[in-house]
Design a protein around this motif. Structure first.
Motif, PDB file in Angstrom:
ATOM      1  N   GLN A  38       0.823  -1.211   0.000  1.00  0.00           N
ATOM      2  CA  GLN A  38       0.000   0.000   0.000  1.00  0.00           C
ATOM      3  C   GLN A  38       0.855   1.259   0.000  1.00  0.00           C
ATOM      4  O   GLN A  38       0.567   2.221  -0.715  1.00  0.00           O
ATOM      5  CB  GLN A  38      -0.904   0.021   1.235  1.00  0.00           C
ATOM      6  CG  GLN A  38      -2.056  -0.962   1.193  1.00  0.00           C
ATOM      7  CD  GLN A  38      -2.966  -0.754   2.394  1.00  0.00           C
ATOM      8  OE1 GLN A  38      -3.929   0.001   2.337  1.00  0.00           O
ATOM      9  NE2 GLN A  38      -2.636  -1.412   3.492  1.00  0.00           N
ATOM     10  N   GLU A  41       2.493   1.676  -3.466  1.00  0.00           N
ATOM     11  CA  GLU A  41       1.500   2.062  -4.469  1.00  0.00           C
ATOM     12  C   GLU A  41       1.025   3.493  -4.245  1.00  0.00           C
ATOM     13  O   GLU A  41       0.840   4.258  -5.204  1.00  0.00           O
ATOM     14  CB  GLU A  41       0.313   1.099  -4.413  1.00  0.00           C
ATOM     15  CG  GLU A  41      -0.800   1.408  -5.409  1.00  0.00           C
ATOM     16  CD  GLU A  41      -0.313   1.381  -6.862  1.00  0.00           C
ATOM     17  OE1 GLU A  41      -0.871   2.137  -7.681  1.00  0.00           O
ATOM     18  OE2 GLU A  41       0.618   0.609  -7.166  1.00  0.00           O
ATOM     19  N   TYR A  42       0.858   3.869  -2.995  1.00  0.00           N
ATOM     20  CA  TYR A  42       0.395   5.221  -2.684  1.00  0.00           C
ATOM     21  C   TYR A  42       1.428   6.256  -3.111  1.00  0.00           C
ATOM     22  O   TYR A  42       1.097   7.276  -3.726  1.00  0.00           O
ATOM     23  CB  TYR A  42       0.110   5.344  -1.192  1.00  0.00           C
ATOM     24  CG  TYR A  42      -0.688   6.570  -0.817  1.00  0.00           C
ATOM     25  CD1 TYR A  42      -2.028   6.670  -1.168  1.00  0.00           C
ATOM     26  CD2 TYR A  42      -0.107   7.620  -0.116  1.00  0.00           C
ATOM     27  CE1 TYR A  42      -2.772   7.797  -0.836  1.00  0.00           C
ATOM     28  CE2 TYR A  42      -0.836   8.744   0.227  1.00  0.00           C
ATOM     29  CZ  TYR A  42      -2.174   8.824  -0.136  1.00  0.00           C
ATOM     30  OH  TYR A  42      -2.904   9.938   0.192  1.00  0.00           O
ATOM     31  N   ARG A  44       3.761   5.866  -5.379  1.00  0.00           N
ATOM     32  CA  ARG A  44       3.868   5.884  -6.838  1.00  0.00           C
ATOM     33  C   ARG A  44       2.698   6.620  -7.486  1.00  0.00           C
ATOM     34  O   ARG A  44       2.852   7.245  -8.533  1.00  0.00           O
ATOM     35  CB  ARG A  44       3.956   4.452  -7.374  1.00  0.00           C
ATOM     36  CG  ARG A  44       5.293   3.777  -7.118  1.00  0.00           C
ATOM     37  CD  ARG A  44       5.454   2.538  -7.963  1.00  0.00           C
ATOM     38  NE  ARG A  44       4.455   1.541  -7.658  1.00  0.00           N
ATOM     39  CZ  ARG A  44       4.674   0.458  -6.922  1.00  0.00           C
ATOM     40  NH1 ARG A  44       5.876   0.236  -6.416  1.00  0.00           N
ATOM     41  NH2 ARG A  44       3.719  -0.417  -6.696  1.00  0.00           N
ATOM     42  N   SER A  45       1.530   6.544  -6.880  1.00  0.00           N
ATOM     43  CA  SER A  45       0.350   7.177  -7.481  1.00  0.00           C
ATOM     44  C   SER A  45       0.228   8.659  -7.124  1.00  0.00           C
ATOM     45  O   SER A  45      -0.341   9.435  -7.889  1.00  0.00           O
ATOM     46  CB  SER A  45      -0.923   6.443  -7.043  1.00  0.00           C
ATOM     47  OG  SER A  45      -1.121   6.559  -5.646  1.00  0.00           O
ATOM     48  N   GLU A  46       0.781   9.057  -5.975  1.00  0.00           N
ATOM     49  CA  GLU A  46       0.590  10.423  -5.490  1.00  0.00           C
ATOM     50  C   GLU A  46       1.745  11.362  -5.820  1.00  0.00           C
ATOM     51  O   GLU A  46       1.555  12.582  -5.843  1.00  0.00           O
ATOM     52  CB  GLU A  46       0.368  10.412  -3.971  1.00  0.00           C
ATOM     53  CG  GLU A  46      -0.913   9.727  -3.515  1.00  0.00           C
ATOM     54  CD  GLU A  46      -2.157  10.480  -3.949  1.00  0.00           C
ATOM     55  OE1 GLU A  46      -2.144  11.738  -3.896  1.00  0.00           O
ATOM     56  OE2 GLU A  46      -3.133   9.839  -4.367  1.00  0.00           O
ATOM     57  N   GLU A  48       5.294  12.737  -8.033  1.00  0.00           N
ATOM     58  CA  GLU A  48       5.980  12.791  -9.318  1.00  0.00           C
ATOM     59  C   GLU A  48       7.257  11.961  -9.220  1.00  0.00           C
ATOM     60  O   GLU A  48       8.027  12.089  -8.272  1.00  0.00           O
ATOM     61  CB  GLU A  48       6.319  14.239  -9.678  1.00  0.00           C
ATOM     62  CG  GLU A  48       5.104  15.105  -9.949  1.00  0.00           C
ATOM     63  CD  GLU A  48       5.498  16.492 -10.433  1.00  0.00           C
ATOM     64  OE1 GLU A  48       6.715  16.717 -10.634  1.00  0.00           O
ATOM     65  OE2 GLU A  48       4.604  17.328 -10.605  1.00  0.00           O
ATOM     66  N   ARG A  49       7.494  11.092 -10.226  1.00  0.00           N
ATOM     67  CA  ARG A  49       8.640  10.172 -10.170  1.00  0.00           C
ATOM     68  C   ARG A  49       9.281  10.060 -11.549  1.00  0.00           C
ATOM     69  O   ARG A  49       8.624  10.202 -12.575  1.00  0.00           O
ATOM     70  CB  ARG A  49       8.181   8.776  -9.745  1.00  0.00           C
ATOM     71  CG  ARG A  49       7.519   8.708  -8.391  1.00  0.00           C
ATOM     72  CD  ARG A  49       6.845   7.364  -8.179  1.00  0.00           C
ATOM     73  NE  ARG A  49       5.691   7.179  -9.041  1.00  0.00           N
ATOM     74  CZ  ARG A  49       5.637   6.367 -10.077  1.00  0.00           C
ATOM     75  NH1 ARG A  49       6.697   5.628 -10.410  1.00  0.00           N
ATOM     76  NH2 ARG A  49       4.541   6.256 -10.811  1.00  0.00           N
ATOM     77  N   ARG A  81       1.871  -7.962 -17.787  1.00  0.00           N
ATOM     78  CA  ARG A  81       2.364  -7.013 -16.794  1.00  0.00           C
ATOM     79  C   ARG A  81       3.516  -7.636 -15.997  1.00  0.00           C
ATOM     80  O   ARG A  81       3.285  -8.308 -14.988  1.00  0.00           O
ATOM     81  CB  ARG A  81       1.237  -6.602 -15.855  1.00  0.00           C
ATOM     82  CG  ARG A  81       0.040  -5.994 -16.590  1.00  0.00           C
ATOM     83  CD  ARG A  81      -1.163  -5.858 -15.690  1.00  0.00           C
ATOM     84  NE  ARG A  81      -2.361  -5.503 -16.456  1.00  0.00           N
ATOM     85  CZ  ARG A  81      -3.599  -5.524 -15.947  1.00  0.00           C
ATOM     86  NH1 ARG A  81      -3.785  -5.874 -14.681  1.00  0.00           N
ATOM     87  NH2 ARG A  81      -4.629  -5.202 -16.710  1.00  0.00           N
ATOM     88  N   THR A 102      11.331   0.527  -4.927  1.00  0.00           N
ATOM     89  CA  THR A 102      10.128  -0.268  -4.695  1.00  0.00           C
ATOM     90  C   THR A 102      10.023  -1.376  -5.733  1.00  0.00           C
ATOM     91  O   THR A 102      10.643  -1.319  -6.795  1.00  0.00           O
ATOM     92  CB  THR A 102       8.850   0.596  -4.768  1.00  0.00           C
ATOM     93  OG1 THR A 102       8.778   1.244  -6.041  1.00  0.00           O
ATOM     94  CG2 THR A 102       8.818   1.635  -3.660  1.00  0.00           C
TER      95      THR A 102
END
Length: 308
Positions: A38, A41-42, A44-46, A48-49, A81, A102
């Protein structure tokens, strides 16, 4: 002998500033409450990378143990994937840069992987390494998630490590990275979240919040957690409904609360994991409970997929 650098491919177009902190979380072993998955994923989604380095899954991953996901669309494979393990340059909520490692935990070549990670740490002049992990333990969900802190950050150990056992336990790849970093005198801290065992096989949002708070304490980085906290409140509300309807579960939670509170008050109890007779579980007993948890996870992973 193959050089560790051949385990990954660098993105030559990315300039990484020297002196950034490194944050790491690898999935695949005892991720109680889905804390690491979690959190990763959080972030990576929230945030900028930009990818800095990508590790070679063909070298490090046992595909038969953790099979990649496909998307089957009617009569054909629409997507494949592959698992990813990567080092990325990211920015926190205030725009401050850090490195983020990660992805999957390597199944093979741990020593070579550890050397490769430390090589990247040296290459980019990383200031500190912080990683997170989680294990199931008999603690109540009605109390804040406790931590065991490892590494050589004595400030974090003294202020945050609630449980400090001397025990043998199964390791993961980041344990080896931490061990090698500590041998070299490099700043490193590992956070192990102690997750209620009855919630260990769920995605428990509070674990991700606790992980992010621990990372913030170690690095000074700030992360957005409002969405996770909202999800956590909804999750706990559903748990409370189940507890209210189940007398046995309510009794279990109450017993765990009493042990936790007694321990936190500094009584003669040496651990919040004390059993009904006031005895601390042995290392073998803890390892046995962990093995049961892992066996359950392996059994679930081995279930055949739904056929199209």
């Amino acid at each position: 002998m193959r050089v560790p650098e051949s385990l990954y491919e660098l993105n030559a177009d990315v300039a990484v500033p020297s002196g950034l902190p490194l944050v790491a979380g690898l999935t695949g072993f005892a991720d109680a409450g889905g804390a690491v998955a979690q959190t990763a994923e959080y972030l990576r989604s929230e945030l900028e990378r930009t990818v800095v380095a990508t590790f070679d899954a063909d070298e490090l991953l046992d595909y038969r143990a953790r099979r990649p996901i496909i998307l089957f669309d009617g009569d054909h494979i629409a997507d494949f994937r592959p698992p990813r393990l990567s080092l990325e340059l990211a920015q926190d909520d205030l725009g401050r840069s850090f490195l983020l490692l990660t992805g999957y935990e390597p199944d093979f070549q741990w020593e070579r992987f550890s050397t490769a990670v430390i090589g990247l740490i040296e290459r980019f002049g990383v200031s500190s390494t912080t990683w997170v992990n989680s294990i199931p333990m008999p603690v109540p969900h009605t109390r804040p998630i406790s931590l065991t802190v490892s590494g050589n950050r004595s400030d974090l150990v003294e202020s945050m490590s609630v449980w400090r056992p001397t025990t043998e336990a199964p390791s993961n790849a980041m344990h080896l990275v931490e061990y090698r970093l500590a041998e070299q005198g490099r700043s490193v801290a590992g956070f192990v979240l102690l997750v209620p065992h009855y919630l260990s096989d769920t995605e428990y949002p509070a674990t991700a919040v606790a992980a992010l708070e621990a990372i913030s304490s170690a690095t000074g980085l700030i992360f957005p957690t409002d969405l996770l906290r909202e999800q956590g409140r909804d999750f706990v509300a559903r748990i409370e409904e189940q507890v209210a309807e189940n007398g046995e579960l309510a009794k279990l939670v109450h017993t765990l609360e009493e042990r936790h509170d007694t321990y936190m008050e500094g009584t003669v109890l040496r651990s919040p994991l004390t059993d009904e007779d006031g005895e601390v579980p042995s290392a073998d007993e803890i390892a046995a409970e962990l093995e049961k948890f892992l066996a359950f996870r392996r059994g679930r992973d081995d279930e055949p997929p739904l056929q199209p």
